[in-house]
Motif scaffolding. Structure first.
Motif: not given
Ligand SMILES: Nc1ncnc2c1ncn2[C@@H]1O[C@H](COP(=O)(O)OP(=O)(O)OP(=O)(O)O)[C@@H](O)[C@H]1O
Ligand SMILES: [Mg+2]
Lengths: 290, 335
Positions: B54-55, B44-52
Motif C-alpha cells: 500500500d502507498t 518497493t516501487l514496483l510492488r507499489l505499482i503492482a498493488g502488493l
C-alpha cells in the motif's frame, strides 16, 4: 543423486539399527502369536495346552467384537477429521502476524503435553459432569436440561477429548508447513486474480498435502490404540458404546485373565492396523514421494 | 493501453521512509527500466505499482484512473518475479492457465492462448512437465507465459534474469526485448545491471535511496548525465571521475571522462600520463587500469585489442576534450 558406492555404504551403516529394530519388533510379535494359539488362562495356572484357532473363534464371535471394530474406526476417523480440519484452521490463524503470537502459540501447543489420563479426568470432572461441570452449569443457568455426556453421547465425548489433545500436534506440523510456503507464490496468485479462497484451495492446500499426509499417518498409528482416556472416563461403557479394540483386549486379558484370548485380539489388532495402513498408503502415499 | 502515472507517491515501513515523494509517468507501450544500487527501493516501487504494497500517501493512476486503492488483481497488470513464483504442484500448462481460470476465460479460449504463448516461448514440448523438471531459463519463460496470457495493460518484471547464467541472460534479454516489440505493451523492468538497462530500455529511471536521480533515454543518460551519481552508474566500464587541480583546470569541481573517450599515446607528448596496472584483454578491446596519473587512484582506459602495454609501462593519455563532463560542487552537471 547417490552413487552406487555411497548407497551400499549407507546400507551397511544403518544395518545395526535395522537389525536391532527388527528384533525389537519380532520377539514380542512372535510371542503374541504363540500365546494366541494356547489355552492360557491365569485363573487356571499350570497347563497351557495347544488350542488351535479356538481363541480367534471366540474373540471374533464375542458380541462386543463387532462394536469394538466400529468404535475403533469411528474414533480414529472422527478424531482425524476434527484435528486435520481444526489444525488447518488454527495454522491459518497463527500464521498471521498478530499481537501476542508467541503466548498464543504456547497456549495452543500446551494440551499436547498433558498426560492422557489427566486431561481425560479434567474433562470428565471439570467440563462434562452434568452436576458440577462447567457445561452442565452453563446449561442449567440457561434453563436447559444439562447433558450427561458420558451417558448420552459417550463415543462423541471421547472423540472430543482425544481431539483436544491431538489438535496441537496437527496445528504445529501444519503451521510449520504453511510457514515454508513461498510468499511470492501467494503474491503471484494474488496478481493472477485469485481470491483468498482460491489461493487457499489452489496454492496453500496442495502445499500442505504432504504435511497433512504425515499428520494422518502418525495420528492413525497412535489413535488405533487409544486407551487411557476410555479407562478413566467410561470404562468402555455404557455397555460397549466406547469399547474399542484396545480396550476389548484389555478386558479379555486383564479382566478375564485370558492371556490366550487377549493375544488373539492383539494379533487381530495388528492385522487391522496393517489393513488401515495399506489403505492410507494407497490413498495418500503418492503425496509423499512427489 | 497502459499509461502509468505516479503522483507524489511515498512509502514508509514504520519510521523508515523508503520512497520520498516521487512523480513519474510511464507512457503507453514504453519499456521503462528502474535501475539503481541494491536497497534503493526499486522492488518497493514496483510492488507499489503492482498493488502488493500500500502507498503511504500519493496516487497511482493507470490509464488515468485512480488505482491507488485497487487490489492487485483489479489493476490489470502482470508481474514476473525474481524467483519466478511458479506453482510447483501444477504442470506448465496449468500454471499458464491459472490466471485465465481465475478470470473464468472459456476453456477453448484458454487452450488457444496457451498454445499461442507456448509457441512464442518455445515451451510446446514442456507443457505437461512440472516446474521442478525445467531449467532456469525454461522456468523464466513459463513465468513470462503466465503473464502474457492475461493480456495485461502492463508487465512488471523484478530482476527476472538475475538467477540465470551470463549466456542465458543475454539470450533472454533479447527475447524480452523482442516480446516488447511484438506486443507493444507497457513494460516496467527492474534491474541493478546497467547493461540490461542500456540495452533494453526506451526510458531509464535511475534511483538512489528512493529518489529519482534522472529519467531519460539510454543515450541521453550516457551523453548528458545530470549528476555525478548517474555519470558513475551508467556506462561500462564506469566513467573516470576526478577532483582537484586537473578538474579546476577544466573549470569544474568534479570532471569525468569515459574510458572509451581517452586515447593512449606517447607519454612524453600526451595530455596526461600514468603507469599501467592491470590490463583486461577482451579480444576486441583492452581495458587498462592506469595509476599515478595525478587524477584519481585508478583511471580506466579502453583501447583497441591490439594495443599492448605491460604492467609498469609508462603510458600517455589523450582525452577527447569535447567529451569531458563537468560537475559543480553539488555534483550537478555544468552545461
Ligand atoms: N517489508 C519491509 N519492511 C521494512 N523495510 C523494508 C521492507 N521491504 C523493503 N524494505 C527496505 O526498503 C529498502 C528498499 O528495498 P527494496 O527491496 O525496494 O530494494 P531494491 O532496490 O529492490 O534492492 P535489490 O536490488 O537488492 O533488490 C531497503 O532498505 C529495505 O531494507
Ligand atoms: Mg529488489
Amino acid at each position: 543423486m547417490s552413487t552406487k558406492a555411497s548407497r551400499s555404504a549407507a546400507r551397511l551403516m544403518i544395518s545395526p539399527a535395522v537389525v536391532l529394530l527388527l528384533m525389537w519388533m519380532i520377539v514380542p510379535l512372535v510371542m503374541t502369536v504363540y500365546f494366541s494359539f494356547l489355552r492360557y488362562n491365569l485363573l487356571s495356572p499350570g497347563a497351557t495346552p495347544w488350542a488351535g484357532w479356538e481363541n480367534y473363534y471366540w474373540f471374533i464371535t464375542d458380541p462386543s467384537f463387532n462394536d469394538a471394530i466400529w468404535n475403533t474406526l469411528a474414533l480414529v476417523g472422527g478424531i482425524l477429521v476434527i484435528t486435520v480440519v481444526g489444525g488447518i484452521g488454527f495454522a491459518l490463524l497463527l500464521d498471521r502476524p498478530m499481537f501476542g503470537t508467541g503466548v498464543i502459540r504456547i497456549m495452543v501447543i500446551a494440551p499436547f503435553f498433558v498426560m492422557p489420563t489427566v486431561s481425560a479426568l479434567v474433562w470428565k470432572n471439570m467440563f462434562f459432569n452434568p452436576v458440577n461441570g462447567i457445561f452442565g452449569n452453563i446449561a442449567t443457568s440457561l434453563g436447559l436440561q444439562p447433558i450427561d455426556f458420558f451417558a448420552e453421547i459417550p463415543l462423541l465425548s471421547i472423540i472430543f477429548i482425544v481431539s483436544w489433545m491431538w489438535l496441537p500436534f496437527a496445528t504445529l506440523i501444519l503451521l510449520t508447513a504453511l510457514q515454508s510456503l513461498d510468499q511470492e507464490q501467494l503474491e503471484a496468485a494474488e496478481m493472477d486474480g485469485a481470491s483468498w479462497s482460491s489461493r487457499f484451495w489452489y496454492i496453500m492446500l496442495p502445499h500442505l498435502a504432504r504435511a497433512i499426509t504425515v499428520v494422518i499417518l502418525i495420528q492413525t498409528i497412535f489413535l488405533l490404540s487409544v486407551f487411557a482416556e476410555i479407562l478413566v472416563t467410561t470404562n468402555g461403557g455404557p455397555g460397549t458404546a466406547t469399547t474399542n479394540l484396545t480396550y476389548l483386549i484389555y478386558v479379555s486379558s486383564l479382566l478375564q485373565f485370558d492371556v490366550g484370548m487377549g493375544s488373539a485380539g492383539g494379533v487381530f489388532a495388528i492385522i487391522l492396523a496393517n489393513i488401515v495402513a495399506i489403505f492410507l498408503m494407497r490413498m495418500i502415499g503418492k503425496n509423499l514421494d512427489a | 493501453m497502459g499509461r502509468i502515472t505516479l503522483e507524489k507517491v511515498t512509502k514508509s515501513f514504520g519510521e523508515v521512509e523508503v520512497i520520498p515523494p516521487l512523480d513519474l509517468t510511464i507512457e503507453d507501450g514504453e519499456f521503462a527500466v528502474f535501475v539503481g544500487p541494491s536497497g534503493c527501493g526499486k522492488s518497493t516501487l514496483l510492488r507499489l505499482i503492482a498493488g502488493l504494497e500500500d502507498t503511504t500517501s500519493g496516487h497511482i493512476r493507470i490509464d488515468g484512473e485512480d488505482a491507488t486503492d485497487l487490489p492487485p488483481a483489479k489493476r490489470g497488470l502482470a508481474m514476473v518475479f525474481q524467483s519466478y513464483a511458479l506453482y510447483p504442484h501444477m504442470s506448465v500448462r496449468k500454471n499458464i492457465a491459472f490466471p485465465m481460470k481465475m478470470a473464468k476465460v472459456p476453456e477453448d479460449e484458454q487452450n488457444r492462448r496457451i498454445e499461442q504463448a507456448a509457441k512464442a516461448l518455445n515451451l510446446t514440448d514442456y507443457l505437461d512437465r512440472r516446474p521442478g523438471q525445467l531449467s532456469g531459463g525454461q522456468r523464466q519463460r513459463v513465468a513470462i507465459g503466465r503473464a502474457i496470457v492475461r493480456e495485461p495493460a502492463a508487465f512488471l518484471f523484478d530482476e527476472p534474469l538475475s538467477n540465470l547464467d551470463a549466456a542465458l541472460r543475454v539470450g533472454m534479454r533479447l527475447e524480452i526485448s523482442e516480446l516488447h516489440k511484438r506486443l507493444a505493451t507497457t513494460m516496467i523492468y527492474v534491474t541493478h545491471d546497467q547493461v540490461e538497462a542500456m540495452t533494453m530500455a526506451d526510458k531509464i529511471v535511475v534511483l538512489r535511496a528512493g529518489n529519482i536521480e534522472q529519467v531519460g533515454s539510454p543515450l541521453e543518460l550516457y551523453k548528458t548525465p545530470r549528476n555525478t551519481f548517474v555519470a558513475g552508474f551508467i556506462g561500462s566500464p564506469k566513467m573516470n571521475l576526478f577532483e582537484g587541480a586537473e578538474a579546476d583546470k577544466l573549470g569544474a569541481h568534479t570532471a569525468g571522462v569515459r574510458p572509451e573517450h581517452i586515447e593512449v599515446g606517447d607519454p612524453a607528448s600526451a595530455y596526461w600520463s600514468g603507469t599501467v596496472g592491470v590490463a583486461e584483454h577482451l579480444g576486441s578491446d583492452t581495458f587498462f587500469h592506469i595509476h599515478e596519473t595525478g587524477l584519481a587512484d585508478t583511471i580506466t582506459v579502453r583501447a583497441p585489442g591490439d594495443v599492448d602495454y605491460k604492467h609498469g609501462d609508462r603510458i600517455g593519455l589523450n582525452p577527447r576534450m569535447d567529451m569531458i563532463h563537468k560537475f559543480d560542487q553539488q555534483g550537478l552537471r555544468i552545461q
